[in-house]
Design a protein around this motif. Structure first.
Motif, mmCIF file in Angstrom:
data_model
loop_
_atom_site.group_PDB
_atom_site.id
_atom_site.type_symbol
_atom_site.label_atom_id
_atom_site.label_comp_id
_atom_site.label_asym_id
_atom_site.label_seq_id
_atom_site.Cartn_x
_atom_site.Cartn_y
_atom_site.Cartn_z
ATOM 1 N N ALA A 149 -10.717 -30.300 38.515
ATOM 2 C CA ALA A 149 -9.646 -29.537 39.167
ATOM 3 C C ALA A 149 -10.015 -28.070 39.263
ATOM 4 C CB ALA A 149 -8.339 -29.688 38.390
ATOM 5 N N GLY A 150 -9.658 -27.460 40.385
ATOM 6 C CA GLY A 150 -9.749 -26.018 40.508
ATOM 7 C C GLY A 150 -8.667 -25.349 39.677
ATOM 8 N N GLU A 185 7.091 -36.962 29.342
ATOM 9 C CA GLU A 185 7.593 -35.652 29.773
ATOM 10 C C GLU A 185 7.314 -35.434 31.250
ATOM 11 O OE1 GLU A 185 7.121 -30.873 28.803
ATOM 12 O OE2 GLU A 185 6.449 -32.350 27.325
ATOM 13 N N MET A 186 6.109 -35.786 31.693
ATOM 14 C CA MET A 186 5.791 -35.619 33.109
ATOM 15 C C MET A 186 6.678 -36.500 33.977
ATOM 16 S SD MET A 186 2.134 -36.071 35.110
ATOM 17 C CE MET A 186 1.475 -34.492 34.569
ATOM 18 N N GLU A 197 -2.916 -27.019 31.819
ATOM 19 C CA GLU A 197 -2.093 -27.951 31.055
ATOM 20 C C GLU A 197 -2.548 -29.389 31.301
ATOM 21 O OE1 GLU A 197 2.567 -28.700 29.804
ATOM 22 O OE2 GLU A 197 2.119 -27.526 31.615
ATOM 23 N N ALA A 198 -2.928 -29.698 32.533
ATOM 24 C CA ALA A 198 -3.444 -31.032 32.834
ATOM 25 C C ALA A 198 -4.708 -31.325 32.028
ATOM 26 C CB ALA A 198 -3.721 -31.169 34.328
ATOM 27 N N LEU A 203 -5.175 -35.257 31.515
ATOM 28 C CA LEU A 203 -5.041 -35.817 32.862
ATOM 29 C C LEU A 203 -6.300 -35.571 33.691
ATOM 30 C CD1 LEU A 203 -3.126 -37.262 34.874
ATOM 31 C CD2 LEU A 203 -2.346 -34.993 35.593
ATOM 32 N N VAL A 204 -6.952 -34.436 33.472
ATOM 33 C CA VAL A 204 -8.223 -34.125 34.134
ATOM 34 C C VAL A 204 -9.260 -33.817 33.062
ATOM 35 C CG1 VAL A 204 -7.050 -33.234 36.197
ATOM 36 C CG2 VAL A 204 -7.756 -31.643 34.396
ATOM 37 N N GLY A 205 -10.520 -33.880 33.449
ATOM 38 C CA GLY A 205 -11.583 -33.656 32.487
ATOM 39 C C GLY A 205 -12.273 -32.324 32.598
ATOM 40 N N HIS A 206 -12.131 -31.655 33.762
ATOM 41 C CA HIS A 206 -12.797 -30.374 33.989
ATOM 42 C C HIS A 206 -11.870 -29.462 34.776
ATOM 43 C CE1 HIS A 206 -16.833 -32.109 33.009
ATOM 44 N NE2 HIS A 206 -16.286 -33.196 33.548
#
Length: 285
Positions: A149-150, A185-186, A197-198, A203-206
């Protein structure tokens, strides 16, 4: 198109023959052994349309059939990943989508397979997320294997805030992918989540600087492509297929799937290449 040796390419992707599945809102490029699928409806923040869903479905199926494709990168155009479902376009407001709506009517599960709810590609799928990735976008994300994710990416399942239910698989898959307290919560608050936060909740790895998510995803894909394709596909299948088994059942299933891979010519080639200090030349054999 002939493959170039891994590591010799530039970041720019090259168009290839996508006649079977490229549509008005889904574009495809080939980067060596990686198929790059791009949600291409930036004016609507890449919200799902009939042509996008049909293109996604056909892209996943084409990747499964083509053994020269070893990985898939999924991204969005115009600084957005996906803002979810566009009910107006699906209902007929998009005149370009009429033929694709017929496909959706003919196969009631097509849109679920497009969103990776009813289909798991056998090749690894790497998400490159910039900007909004919300509602159906976050549900699609859950069908991917590796996620980049950016910094300014935004995630969230907003359905309950509108009195709706996220039926793209989130109530089942999300608690299996991140800790249940974060999943609930999401799901129950419908609030947005930042990229940081992700990352924190898994939820994301990078998280990478804005505008570089695709570059990082392609770099990860190149590493995947350099590995034995039979081994990569078997490892992915083992991880998912054993998820609901007991440990004893899962270990037995792992042996049943893994032993045949160790007996392949690719496995012998990998060991020879290591001993000879060269890059392996895998042949899916």
């Amino acid at each position: 198109m002939a493959e170039r040796p891994i590591g010799t390419e530039s970041i720019d992707t090259e168009p290839f023959d996508t006649e079977p599945f490229a549509t008005e809102h889904l574009t495809a490029h080939r980067r060596d052994a990686t198929l790059v699928l791009t949600l291409n409806r930036p004016a609507a923040r890449n919200a799902f349309s009939p042509s996008m869903l049909v293109g996604l479905h056909d892209g996943w199926m084409a990747a499964d059939r083509d053994d020269t494709i070893r990985s898939i990168v999924l991204t969005g155009a115009g600084g957005a990943f996906c803002a979810g479902m566009d009910l107006k376009a699906l209902g007929g407001a998009d005149p370009e989508g009429e033929n694709h709506r017929e496909r959706l009517k003919a196969d009631p599960d097509l849109h679920w397979k497009a969103m990776l709810r009813h289909h798991r590609p056998r090749k690894p799928v790497i998400a490159a997320v910039e900007g909004p990735c919300v509602a159906g976008g976050t549900e699609l994300l859950q069908g991917t294997d590796i996620r980049v994710a950016g910094t300014s990416a935004v995630f969230g399942l907003f359905e309950v805030g509108r009195g709706l239910f996220p039926i793209g698989g989130s109530t089942v898959r999300l608690p299996r992918q991140i800790p249940r307290t974060h999943a609930l919560e999401m799901l129950l608050t419908g609030r947005p989540y930042s990229a940081d936060e992700a990352l924190r909740i898994g939820l994301v790895g990078h998280v990478v600087p804005d505008g570089t998510a695709l570059e990082r995803a392609l770099a990860i894909a190149a590493r995947v492509n350099a590995c034995g394709p039979l081994a990569v596909e078997a490892v992915k299948a083992s991880v998912y297929d054993s998820a609901e088994l007991t440990e004893t059942e899962g270990l037995a299933a792992e042996l049943a799937r893994g032993w045949p891979i160790l007996a392949t010519e690719d496995a012998r080639e990998g060991l020879r290449a290591f001993a000879e200090k060269r890059e392996p030349r895998y042949r899916r054999a």
